[in-house]
Design an enzyme around this catalytic site. Structure first.
Site, PDB file in Angstrom:
ATOM      1  N   ARG A  81     -35.222 -78.057   4.837  1.00  0.00           N
ATOM      2  CA  ARG A  81     -36.429 -77.577   5.577  1.00  0.00           C
ATOM      3  C   ARG A  81     -37.523 -76.638   4.867  1.00  0.00           C
ATOM      4  O   ARG A  81     -37.036 -75.897   3.779  1.00  0.00           O
ATOM      5  CB  ARG A  81     -35.830 -76.374   6.532  1.00  0.00           C
ATOM      6  CG  ARG A  81     -34.976 -76.936   7.684  1.00  0.00           C
ATOM      7  CD  ARG A  81     -35.492 -78.130   8.451  1.00  0.00           C
ATOM      8  NE  ARG A  81     -34.861 -78.382   9.562  1.00  0.00           N
ATOM      9  CZ  ARG A  81     -35.393 -79.274  10.538  1.00  0.00           C
ATOM     10  NH1 ARG A  81     -36.499 -80.119  10.435  1.00  0.00           N
ATOM     11  NH2 ARG A  81     -34.642 -79.764  11.507  1.00  0.00           N
ATOM     12  N   GLU A 109     -33.755 -89.099  19.199  1.00  0.00           N
ATOM     13  CA  GLU A 109     -33.550 -88.388  17.825  1.00  0.00           C
ATOM     14  C   GLU A 109     -32.131 -88.497  17.517  1.00  0.00           C
ATOM     15  O   GLU A 109     -31.910 -88.638  16.286  1.00  0.00           O
ATOM     16  CB  GLU A 109     -34.005 -87.156  18.207  1.00  0.00           C
ATOM     17  CG  GLU A 109     -35.303 -86.755  18.576  1.00  0.00           C
ATOM     18  CD  GLU A 109     -36.216 -86.836  17.110  1.00  0.00           C
ATOM     19  OE1 GLU A 109     -35.596 -87.026  16.294  1.00  0.00           O
ATOM     20  OE2 GLU A 109     -37.515 -86.776  17.307  1.00  0.00           O
ATOM     21  N   GLU A 113     -31.294 -90.122  13.889  1.00  0.00           N
ATOM     22  CA  GLU A 113     -30.923 -89.188  12.816  1.00  0.00           C
ATOM     23  C   GLU A 113     -29.460 -89.394  12.254  1.00  0.00           C
ATOM     24  O   GLU A 113     -29.076 -89.176  11.160  1.00  0.00           O
ATOM     25  CB  GLU A 113     -31.094 -87.676  13.162  1.00  0.00           C
ATOM     26  CG  GLU A 113     -32.360 -87.189  13.236  1.00  0.00           C
ATOM     27  CD  GLU A 113     -32.620 -85.823  13.792  1.00  0.00           C
ATOM     28  OE1 GLU A 113     -31.740 -85.172  13.582  1.00  0.00           O
ATOM     29  OE2 GLU A 113     -33.742 -85.364  13.614  1.00  0.00           O
ATOM     30  N   PRO A 131     -41.815 -67.132  21.867  1.00  0.00           N
ATOM     31  CA  PRO A 131     -42.819 -67.011  22.891  1.00  0.00           C
ATOM     32  C   PRO A 131     -43.979 -66.220  22.461  1.00  0.00           C
ATOM     33  O   PRO A 131     -45.092 -66.122  23.190  1.00  0.00           O
ATOM     34  CB  PRO A 131     -42.275 -66.250  24.132  1.00  0.00           C
ATOM     35  CG  PRO A 131     -41.064 -65.726  23.570  1.00  0.00           C
ATOM     36  CD  PRO A 131     -40.443 -66.681  22.241  1.00  0.00           C
ATOM     37  N   GLU A 156     -40.088 -91.881   7.128  1.00  0.00           N
ATOM     38  CA  GLU A 156     -40.537 -91.874   5.723  1.00  0.00           C
ATOM     39  C   GLU A 156     -40.243 -90.419   5.325  1.00  0.00           C
ATOM     40  O   GLU A 156     -40.021 -90.175   4.000  1.00  0.00           O
ATOM     41  CB  GLU A 156     -41.615 -92.445   5.377  1.00  0.00           C
ATOM     42  CG  GLU A 156     -42.949 -91.895   6.024  1.00  0.00           C
ATOM     43  CD  GLU A 156     -43.946 -92.489   5.697  1.00  0.00           C
ATOM     44  OE1 GLU A 156     -45.085 -91.759   6.060  1.00  0.00           O
ATOM     45  OE2 GLU A 156     -44.245 -93.489   5.061  1.00  0.00           O
ATOM     46  N   GLU A 158     -38.113 -88.156   6.194  1.00  0.00           N
ATOM     47  CA  GLU A 158     -36.833 -87.477   6.380  1.00  0.00           C
ATOM     48  C   GLU A 158     -35.665 -88.013   5.435  1.00  0.00           C
ATOM     49  O   GLU A 158     -35.657 -89.398   4.881  1.00  0.00           O
ATOM     50  CB  GLU A 158     -36.281 -88.046   7.872  1.00  0.00           C
ATOM     51  CG  GLU A 158     -37.119 -87.491   8.986  1.00  0.00           C
ATOM     52  CD  GLU A 158     -36.466 -88.020  10.352  1.00  0.00           C
ATOM     53  OE1 GLU A 158     -36.213 -87.238  11.280  1.00  0.00           O
ATOM     54  OE2 GLU A 158     -36.511 -89.226  10.413  1.00  0.00           O
TER      55      GLU A 158
END
Length: 218
Positions: A81, A109, A113, A131, A156, A158
């Site tokens: 991340r 997804e 994944e 929020p 590409e 990931e």
């Protein structure tokens, strides 16, 4: 029950409190970023009437999947991340593409994944990621009785490792700080007793709501 992907309905009908509700007087578009559109809103304070600029990061809705295979293991992912500059352990998930429902996005997804699919699906609800800045929802889904259908189909941008974990190990990872992704934790907490003192593996596994009731859809 099939959920709505409408922000207003998912949040529920709330009556604005006149002493708390800020009125938007103007919206100015900022730059379009890879994941967000920036807006600068001129907002009027509810009591002082002072007008202040506030930042909004607009996005499509997101999804997270608590994925369980036929052996009762949770299908988790590890990936880098960029915000934290670290590799995280989390639930599969991503963004809802145009024309998709949140369930369709969650299934896509998960398949992309991890390569897992089929199974039974149940909507768990939605949360607001932040929020203070964001205007979208993150929808949580539970998918059980999953099978590995293919190799992951990663984009590409990931690089993902699939990790199969017993429910008790997921709870331990949360309590030990190995899982820190807030949206992953909020999804998992709808299914597992993340913060209770850990019992045996069988006790934790027994909390998984796996059945074939009418609430589930193929």
């Amino acid at each position: 029950m099939e959920p709505t992907d409408s922000n207003d309905e998912a949040r529920g009908a709330a009556t604005p409190d006149e002493t708390l509700h800020w009125q938007r007087l103007e919206r100015r578009a900022g730059p379009r970023l890879p994941l967000f559109t920036v807006f600068f809103d001129a907002m009027q304070h509810p009591t002082s009437k002072q007008v202040l600029d506030r930042l909004v990061l607009s996005s499509v809705d997101w999804v997270n999947v608590v994925a369980v295979d036929r052996q009762g293991r949770l299908v988790m992912v590890r990936q880098h991340r960029f915000g934290t500059g670290s590799v995280t352990l989390e639930t599969p998930g991503g963004m809802v593409d145009q024309g998709e429902s949140s369930q369709q996005a969650a299934a896509r997804e998960l398949r992309e994944e991890t390569g897992y699919g089929q199974g039974s699906w149940r909507y768990l609800g939605a949360v607001e990621p932040n929020p203070a800045l964001h205007d979208h929802l993150c929808h949580h889904w539970l998918a059980t009785d999953l099978v590995r259908e293919a190799e992951p189909d990663l984009g590409e941008g990931e690089a993902i490792e699939v990790v199969l974990m017993d429910p008790a190990d997921v709870c331990a990872a949360a309590q030990q700080g190995a899982i820190r992704h807030a949206l992953a934790l909020s999804a998992l907490a709808r299914v597992l007793p993340l913060w209770r003192p850990l019992g045996g593996a069988e006790e934790v596994a027994s909390t998984l709501p796996i059945d074939s009731s009418a609430e589930w859809s193929r």
